[in-house]
Scaffold this active site. Structure first.
Site, PDB file in Angstrom:
ATOM      1  N   LYS A 121      -9.599  -8.866 -12.779  1.00  0.00           N
ATOM      2  CA  LYS A 121      -9.920  -9.445 -11.469  1.00  0.00           C
ATOM      3  C   LYS A 121     -10.736  -8.463 -10.634  1.00  0.00           C
ATOM      4  O   LYS A 121     -11.783  -8.815 -10.089  1.00  0.00           O
ATOM      5  CB  LYS A 121      -8.628  -9.801 -10.717  1.00  0.00           C
ATOM      6  N   ASN A 122     -10.241  -7.235 -10.505  1.00  0.00           N
ATOM      7  CA  ASN A 122     -10.899  -6.297  -9.597  1.00  0.00           C
ATOM      8  C   ASN A 122     -12.280  -5.871 -10.087  1.00  0.00           C
ATOM      9  O   ASN A 122     -13.137  -5.512  -9.280  1.00  0.00           O
ATOM     10  CB  ASN A 122     -10.013  -5.072  -9.346  1.00  0.00           C
ATOM     11  N   CYS A 157      -4.033  -6.897   6.564  1.00  0.00           N
ATOM     12  CA  CYS A 157      -3.680  -7.240   5.190  1.00  0.00           C
ATOM     13  C   CYS A 157      -2.240  -6.854   4.962  1.00  0.00           C
ATOM     14  O   CYS A 157      -1.743  -5.935   5.594  1.00  0.00           O
ATOM     15  CB  CYS A 157      -4.614  -6.478   4.270  1.00  0.00           C
ATOM     16  N   ARG A 192      -5.912  -1.249   5.940  1.00  0.00           N
ATOM     17  CA  ARG A 192      -7.110  -1.405   5.103  1.00  0.00           C
ATOM     18  C   ARG A 192      -8.410  -1.485   5.906  1.00  0.00           C
ATOM     19  O   ARG A 192      -9.064  -2.526   5.972  1.00  0.00           O
ATOM     20  CB  ARG A 192      -6.948  -2.593   4.163  1.00  0.00           C
ATOM     21  N   PRO A 193      -8.806  -0.354   6.500  1.00  0.00           N
ATOM     22  CA  PRO A 193     -10.059  -0.314   7.269  1.00  0.00           C
ATOM     23  C   PRO A 193     -11.285  -0.366   6.353  1.00  0.00           C
ATOM     24  O   PRO A 193     -11.164  -0.260   5.129  1.00  0.00           O
ATOM     25  CB  PRO A 193      -9.986   1.043   7.972  1.00  0.00           C
ATOM     26  N   ASP A 246      -1.484  -0.354  -7.892  1.00  0.00           N
ATOM     27  CA  ASP A 246      -1.269  -1.759  -8.277  1.00  0.00           C
ATOM     28  C   ASP A 246      -0.212  -1.914  -9.367  1.00  0.00           C
ATOM     29  O   ASP A 246       0.117  -3.037  -9.740  1.00  0.00           O
ATOM     30  CB  ASP A 246      -2.594  -2.389  -8.742  1.00  0.00           C
ATOM     31  N   ILE A 266      -1.196   5.678  -1.694  1.00  0.00           N
ATOM     32  CA  ILE A 266      -2.478   5.028  -1.394  1.00  0.00           C
ATOM     33  C   ILE A 266      -2.381   4.114  -0.172  1.00  0.00           C
ATOM     34  O   ILE A 266      -3.218   4.165   0.717  1.00  0.00           O
ATOM     35  CB  ILE A 266      -2.982   4.209  -2.603  1.00  0.00           C
ATOM     36  N   ARG A 282      -3.828 -15.861  -7.439  1.00  0.00           N
ATOM     37  CA  ARG A 282      -5.005 -15.067  -7.087  1.00  0.00           C
ATOM     38  C   ARG A 282      -5.327 -14.048  -8.174  1.00  0.00           C
ATOM     39  O   ARG A 282      -6.475 -13.635  -8.310  1.00  0.00           O
ATOM     40  CB  ARG A 282      -4.764 -14.287  -5.784  1.00  0.00           C
TER      41      ARG A 282
END
Ligand code: UD1
Length: 427
Positions: A22-23, A123, A128-129, A313, A335, A405
């Site tokens: 996906k990523n 988010c 998450r900038p 993840d 993270i 997703r």
């Protein structure tokens, strides 16, 4: 809204085909913006996020043609053609549903001289900038304006000169945006402390196939010599290392054994290292990875970090697995802030986990029991499925749109190896 019902206790055994990542797909698709020629991606996972991104591309006037639509096929072949871009704006309605939309900013700017993207909102896994995305583009000579919730990036007269940027924090998305911009700049750009996740290597490989000149691929220092134009390409999306790692945890918690067909051991080395420490037997070959339980699960301490460190993840899924280990494990999340939302749900299933800031202490082995649960992000949802597979009785997982997703045909793949899992419509 659909939900998943899982009856725990079945030992998983068999082969699971691993889908395209996906990523990786989310950064390969916007590369279509960089050329007027067709770009074909093979092995695209069939996921809500990918459909959303294709929709965003059509919004720009780009044609997308899906080949191979047979329902039983995993993966898709899709051709994108951006011969005529009719809009350079990514509107709020599409961006708010999918944070990765910010990845069109760089390539659209590089090809069209300007790009306007709605700012992604908050988010579930922290703030998450996007400041680093914007600073990298500014370092290449872009002018950035923030107005009414939108980011507008513009090239100066004469085009983007290119430049150097040293990332103060390793960022996957900002590195991707920077790469997709620098490939068409007038001069040479250098990125220091860039992310070097396998998905970045996949991006660099596609860009190179399109005619980009990139040195240092796979390292944290990248040199990009801008070229006048890029051409089309056909490219196969890499295997999803997080999907593979998730199913490894699922098999392990049931005391089972699975073959992860198509998984790339190199890309998931940190997960394999963690699983071996937990006591699993793992074999790697060119076509996949095999995971087998090997006696009691052992506790271990884990800390997430940029690649080649342990992927954030994978944190939630490994935490579920460690609830069944014989002893205490400590997991540190470095993270993202606020990435322990699965902890209270796992506790409702009987796990003994306490958190302090970004550290979680897991005491095992827990007697997990089925419960009604829901999660607020993709990987947290997967951690609940993993726990449910080893829990006594029935678990109902709600809000499964998160799973749709990111996991292609999740319940089918788990059924293939013997899990008792059903998708049902909500009442
Ligand atoms: C990507 C992945 C996500 C993964 C993450 C880390 C996609 C679509 N998503 O997300 O699944 O969990 O990498 O491996 O590929 N940061 C800033 N400013 C920025 C950008 C990031 O401070 O402009 C910070 C973030 O808040 C975070 C850290 O940098 O603390 C890493 O984030 P980043 O690598 O950018 O994650 P994403 O690219 O959003």
């Amino acid at each position: 809204m659909d939900k998943l019902i899982i009856r725990g206790g079945n030992r998983l055994s068999g082969t699971i085909p691993i889908s395209g990542a996906k990523n990786a797909a989310l950064t390969l698709i916007p590369c279509a913006l960089l050329t007027e020629e067709p770009m074909t991606l093979r092995n695209l996972p069939r996921l809500a996020d990918i459909d959303g991104f294709q929709h965003l591309m059509t919004q720009f006037g780009i044609s997308t043609e899906i080949h191979g639509k047979r329902a039983e096929e995993f993966g898709r072949v899709v051709t994108f053609e951006a011969s005529r871009i009719t809009s350079t704006v990514a509107p709020y309605d599409l961006v708010r549903k999918m944070r990765a939309s910010i990845l069109v900013l760089g390539p659209m700017l590089a090809r069209m001289g300007e790009a306007t993207v709605s700012m992604p909102g908050g988010c579930a896994i922290g703030n998450r900038p996007i400041d680093l995305h914007l600073k990298a583009l500014e370092a290449f000579g872009a002018e950035i304006e923030l107005t009414q919730g939108y980011v507008k990036a513009m090239q100066p007269d004469g085009g983007l000169p290119g430049g150097d940027f040293d990332f103060p924090v390793v960022s996957v998305g900002a590195t991707e945006n920077a790469l997709m911009t620098a490939v068409l700049a007038n001069g040479t750009s250098r990125l220091f402390n860039a992310a070097r996740e396998p998905e970045i290597v996949d991006l660099c490989n596609l860009l190179s196939a399109m005619g980009a000149e990139i040195e240092g691929i796979g390292t944290s220092d990248l040199t990009i010599h801008g070229v006048d134009r890029l051409h089309g390409a056909t490219y196969r999306v890499m295997a999803d290392r997080i999907e593979a790692g998730s199913y490894a945890c699922a098999a392990a918690i049931t005391g089972g054994e699975v073959r992860l067909e198509g998984a790339n051991a190199h890309d998931m080395a940190s997960t394999i290292h963690a699983l071996r420490n937990i006591g699993l037997h793992i074999e790697e070959d060119k076509k996949g990875v095999s995971v087998a339980a090997n006696g009691a699960l052992k506790p271990t301490d884990l800390t997430t970090a940029p690649f080649p460190g342990l992927a954030t993840d994978m944190q939630a899924q490994l935490m579920s697995l460690l609830t069944k280990a014989e002893g205490t494990s400590v997991l540190k999340e470095t993270i993202f802030e606020n990435r322990f939302m699965h902890v209270p749900e796992l506790a409702r299933m009987g796990a003994d986990i306490s958190t302090e800031g970004r550290t979680a202490i897991v005491k095992g082995p827990a007697d997990l029991t089925g419960a009604e649960v829901m999660a607020t992000d993709l990987r947290a949802s997967m951690s609940l499925i993993i726990a449910a597979l080893a829990a006594e009785g029935e678990t109902t997982v709600r809000r499964i749109y998160h799973l749709d997703r990111g996991y292609e045909r999740l319940e089918e793949k788990l059924q293939l190896v013997g899990a008792d899992i059903q998708r049902v419509g909500d009442d």
